[in-house]
Design an enzyme around this catalytic site. Structure first.
Site, mmCIF file in Angstrom:
data_model
loop_
_atom_site.group_PDB
_atom_site.id
_atom_site.type_symbol
_atom_site.label_atom_id
_atom_site.label_comp_id
_atom_site.label_asym_id
_atom_site.label_seq_id
_atom_site.Cartn_x
_atom_site.Cartn_y
_atom_site.Cartn_z
ATOM 1 N N SER A 106 37.214 20.831 -6.415
ATOM 2 C CA SER A 106 37.233 20.177 -7.942
ATOM 3 C C SER A 106 35.944 19.269 -7.873
ATOM 4 C CB SER A 106 38.499 19.611 -8.258
ATOM 5 O OG SER A 106 38.280 18.757 -9.296
ATOM 6 N N GLY A 107 35.057 19.309 -8.682
ATOM 7 C CA GLY A 107 33.988 18.295 -8.869
ATOM 8 C C GLY A 107 34.374 17.053 -9.251
ATOM 9 N N SER A 108 35.026 17.041 -10.301
ATOM 10 C CA SER A 108 35.439 15.752 -10.863
ATOM 11 C C SER A 108 36.471 15.005 -9.816
ATOM 12 C CB SER A 108 36.284 15.657 -11.900
ATOM 13 O OG SER A 108 37.208 16.402 -12.259
ATOM 14 N N ASP A 270 39.764 19.880 -19.965
ATOM 15 C CA ASP A 270 38.898 18.885 -19.160
ATOM 16 C C ASP A 270 38.361 17.867 -19.847
ATOM 17 O OD1 ASP A 270 37.699 17.666 -16.939
ATOM 18 O OD2 ASP A 270 37.498 19.531 -15.776
ATOM 19 N N GLY A 275 33.091 19.937 -12.847
ATOM 20 C CA GLY A 275 31.961 20.264 -11.406
ATOM 21 C C GLY A 275 32.134 21.833 -11.294
ATOM 22 N N THR A 276 33.208 22.279 -10.859
ATOM 23 C CA THR A 276 33.351 23.680 -10.411
ATOM 24 C C THR A 276 32.755 24.528 -11.685
ATOM 25 O OG1 THR A 276 35.802 23.680 -11.181
ATOM 26 C CG2 THR A 276 35.084 23.269 -8.920
#
Length: 363
Positions: A106-108, A270, A275-276
């Site tokens: 996960s990006g965040s 979200d 990010g993904t």
């Protein structure tokens, strides 16, 4: 073991080692999306690899339900478990727990984890620019952090290899009709649809409609399409998210802007640019010839927050499967700390769900 919807079917908390322990959580958000971090109170998780440990948490579900469900959590909350890395190159390792999923990456959440690690001294800040690696269940990621006076002002995460799946395939969605969609992987699996085909603007006032449509599209994709990760055999063949995306447009400097709303199970949008999702969209744009190595993209969320993204490398994720290594940059803020204590007499050790705030999972 599973979440309870009433007092009568709650599980006895004495089954797990966090009963009567104090679990310390640092509360954090990255560009608006909650990504809390457990920094102490959980002993070792079974598994030889980080992926196996994450599968244990996903199957066992008790820790997930304890921290994510009411009365301690809610559908808006993501929680990351900080653990000792298995890969010797990593400074920290983390397992991501989202409302319904325990994803590879996960990006965040990775931006939150890196920020918490630095600002709490787990990874000491020794210069204004910090470079280190973190281990996610989906693989090793590189982190570059900008710091000023003990505060992290930006985290750039170079993500796992991301790649396009199907491009321009037809999908029949109940109540909507036929849509043309793309599929891609950016650390998790996405089905991507043009917002103009749905007649919906990506605005906060449309969040309820966007998430309802997004859940229907994800359900249809799981019924009609197929996603298989070419190297991670443990990743189940499924689509996790629907990305509702405006057509790419450009700022005054010619940088591509990706304005999206990502629908997350069981039914939330979200708050961050995802990010993904940014990684998946860059992989699609690269596959379509619209972006190349070194090109930048701005990911913009439903609330207007942004990630600064770039295609760092062109790679192969498997023989014949072209991919990119994207990077995502944003900022996270620590908002507080929480200590959870679970007494053996608590009738809701693993929480409960009510459909007024936690929709039923569709698949």
């Amino acid at each position: 073991m599973m979440s309870s919807s009433s007092k009568s079917n709650a599980t006895d908390g004495s089954e797990h080692n966090f009963v009567n322990n104090t679990i310390r959580i640092v509360n954090c958000h990255a560009e608006g999306e909650c990504g809390d971090v457990i920094v102490s109170g959980i002993s070792d998780i079974p598994g030889d690899t980080l992926w196996e440990k994450s599968r244990y948490i996903a199957k066992d579900n008790r820790l997930r339900n304890y921290v994510l469900q009411e009365p301690r959590g809610g559908v808006f909350r993501h929680v990351n478990l900080l653990i000792k890395p298995i890969n010797p190159d990593a400074a920290v390792a983390f397992i991501i727990m989202e409302p319904e999923d325990t994803p590879p990456m996960s990006g965040s959440n990775s931006i939150c984890v890196a920020t918490v690690a630095l600002e709490t001294g787990i990874v000491p800040i020794t210069s204004d620019i910090m470079n280190f690696k973190m281990e996610s269940p989906g693989g090793l990621v590189d982190v570059t952090a900008k710091c000023n006076g003990g505060k992290v002002t930006q985290i750039r995460v170079t993500n796992v290899p991301s790649f396009a799946g199907d491009i321009g395939v037809s999908l029949e969605v109940e109540g909507i009709g036929s849509l043309t969609v793309d599929t891609a992987y950016g650390g998790d699996s996405f089905v991507v649809v043009n917002s103009e085909d749905l007649g919906l603007d990506i605005t906060p006032d449309n969040a309820k409609q966007l998430v309802e449509v997004g859940m229907s599209i994800t359900q249809a994709a799981n019924e009609q399409l197929k996603f298989v990760h070419p190297t991670n055999e443990g990743f189940a063949s499924h689509f996790s998210f629907c990305m509702i995306a405006k057509p790419i447009f450009y700022d005054e400097d010619g940088v591509a802007i990706s304005h999206t709303a990502v629908a997350i199970q069981p039914g939330k949008i979200d708050r961050s640019p995802t990010g993904t999702g940014c990684s998946a969209r860059m992989a699609l744009l690269h596959a379509k010839g619209q972006l190349k190595k070194g090109d930048k993209m701005i990911g913009r969320s439903i609330i207007g927050s942004e990630f600064r993204c770039c295609i760092e490398e062109e790679v192969e994720v498997a023989p014949g499967v072209k991919a990119i290594r994207p990077s995502i940059a944003g900022q996270a803020w620590i908002t507080g700390t929480t200590e959870h204590r679970l007494h053996s007499t608590d009738p809701y050790p693993f929480g409960y769900r009510l459909t007024d705030t936690w929709p039923k999972k569709r698949w």
